[in-house]
Design a protein around this motif. Structure first.
Motif, PDB file in Angstrom:
ATOM      1  N   ALA A  53       0.756  -1.067  -0.152  1.00 50.59           N
ATOM      2  CA  ALA A  53      -0.050  -0.032  -0.041  1.00 50.59           C
ATOM      3  C   ALA A  53       0.858   1.146  -0.130  1.00 50.59           C
ATOM      4  O   ALA A  53       1.773   1.274   0.790  1.00 50.59           O
ATOM      5  N   ASP A  54       0.611   2.278  -0.911  1.00 52.91           N
ATOM      6  CA  ASP A  54       1.213   3.208  -0.905  1.00 52.91           C
ATOM      7  C   ASP A  54       0.337   4.710  -1.080  1.00 52.91           C
ATOM      8  O   ASP A  54      -0.635   4.476  -1.747  1.00 52.91           O
ATOM      9  N   TRP A  55       0.519   5.747  -0.575  1.00 50.24           N
ATOM     10  CA  TRP A  55       0.033   6.865  -0.544  1.00 50.24           C
ATOM     11  C   TRP A  55       0.092   7.800  -1.999  1.00 50.24           C
ATOM     12  O   TRP A  55       1.487   7.565  -2.265  1.00 50.24           O
ATOM     13  N   GLU A  56      -0.870   8.013  -2.688  1.00 53.48           N
ATOM     14  CA  GLU A  56      -0.795   8.767  -3.931  1.00 53.48           C
ATOM     15  C   GLU A  56       0.013  10.098  -3.522  1.00 53.48           C
ATOM     16  O   GLU A  56      -0.297  10.667  -2.588  1.00 53.48           O
ATOM     17  N   GLU A  57       0.697  10.633  -4.517  1.00 59.98           N
ATOM     18  CA  GLU A  57       1.374  11.762  -4.314  1.00 59.98           C
ATOM     19  C   GLU A  57       0.662  12.618  -5.118  1.00 59.98           C
ATOM     20  O   GLU A  57       0.652  12.912  -6.182  1.00 59.98           O
ATOM     21  N   VAL A  58       0.019  13.545  -4.252  1.00 52.97           N
ATOM     22  CA  VAL A  58      -0.921  14.612  -5.093  1.00 52.97           C
ATOM     23  C   VAL A  58      -1.224  15.782  -3.933  1.00 52.97           C
ATOM     24  O   VAL A  58      -1.417  15.641  -2.769  1.00 52.97           O
ATOM     25  N   ASP A  59      -1.230  16.933  -4.540  1.00 55.82           N
ATOM     26  CA  ASP A  59      -1.741  18.084  -3.778  1.00 55.82           C
ATOM     27  C   ASP A  59      -3.122  18.184  -3.440  1.00 55.82           C
ATOM     28  O   ASP A  59      -3.914  18.245  -4.436  1.00 55.82           O
ATOM     29  N   PRO A  60      -3.755  17.751  -2.324  1.00 53.88           N
ATOM     30  CA  PRO A  60      -5.187  17.509  -2.137  1.00 53.88           C
ATOM     31  C   PRO A  60      -5.956  19.042  -2.781  1.00 53.88           C
ATOM     32  O   PRO A  60      -7.174  18.752  -3.114  1.00 53.88           O
TER      33      PRO A  60
END
Length: 110
Positions: A53-60
């Motif tokens: 599992a990995d978190w998405e690299e995105v500016d919310p």
């Protein structure tokens, strides 16, 4: 790993396209499982080493939504999932050949 119906549904959904990363809402739609059932399954599979599992690299703020946590089967997880589902299908009275209900494509009709 104890192969319950929710676990089998999650594994089937992930095996439908093993290379595709899936996030929670996507898996909820594919499996028909509510979040209170899905996320404990995902945590158990991750603890067993079957899922990464990995978190998405995105500016919310820019994306207009929170970052997503993407799940994908590990190599060992894919092998173990295929074996576990094959064993479960072999135990079904009809050999796991019947399909019914509104199950997602690639998911067994448990």
């Amino acid at each position: 790993m104890r192969l319950t119906i929710p676990v089998a549904k999650v594994l089937s959904a992930l095996l439908a396209d093993p290379e595709a990363p899936r996030y929670g809402l996507d898996l909820m739609k594919l499996t028909g499982l509510p979040s209170g059932t899905l996320y404990p399954v995902l945590h158990r599979l991750q603890a067993a080493g079957w899922l990464a599992a990995d978190w998405e690299e995105v500016d919310p703020v820019a994306a207009g939504r929170p970052a997503r946590r993407y799940y994908r089967l590990t190599g060992e997880g894919a092998r173990a999932a295929r074996l576990a589902l094959a064993e479960l299908r072999a135990l079904a009275p009809d050999g796991g050949t019947s399909r019914g209900g509104a199950e997602p494509a690639g998911a067994p009709a448990w």
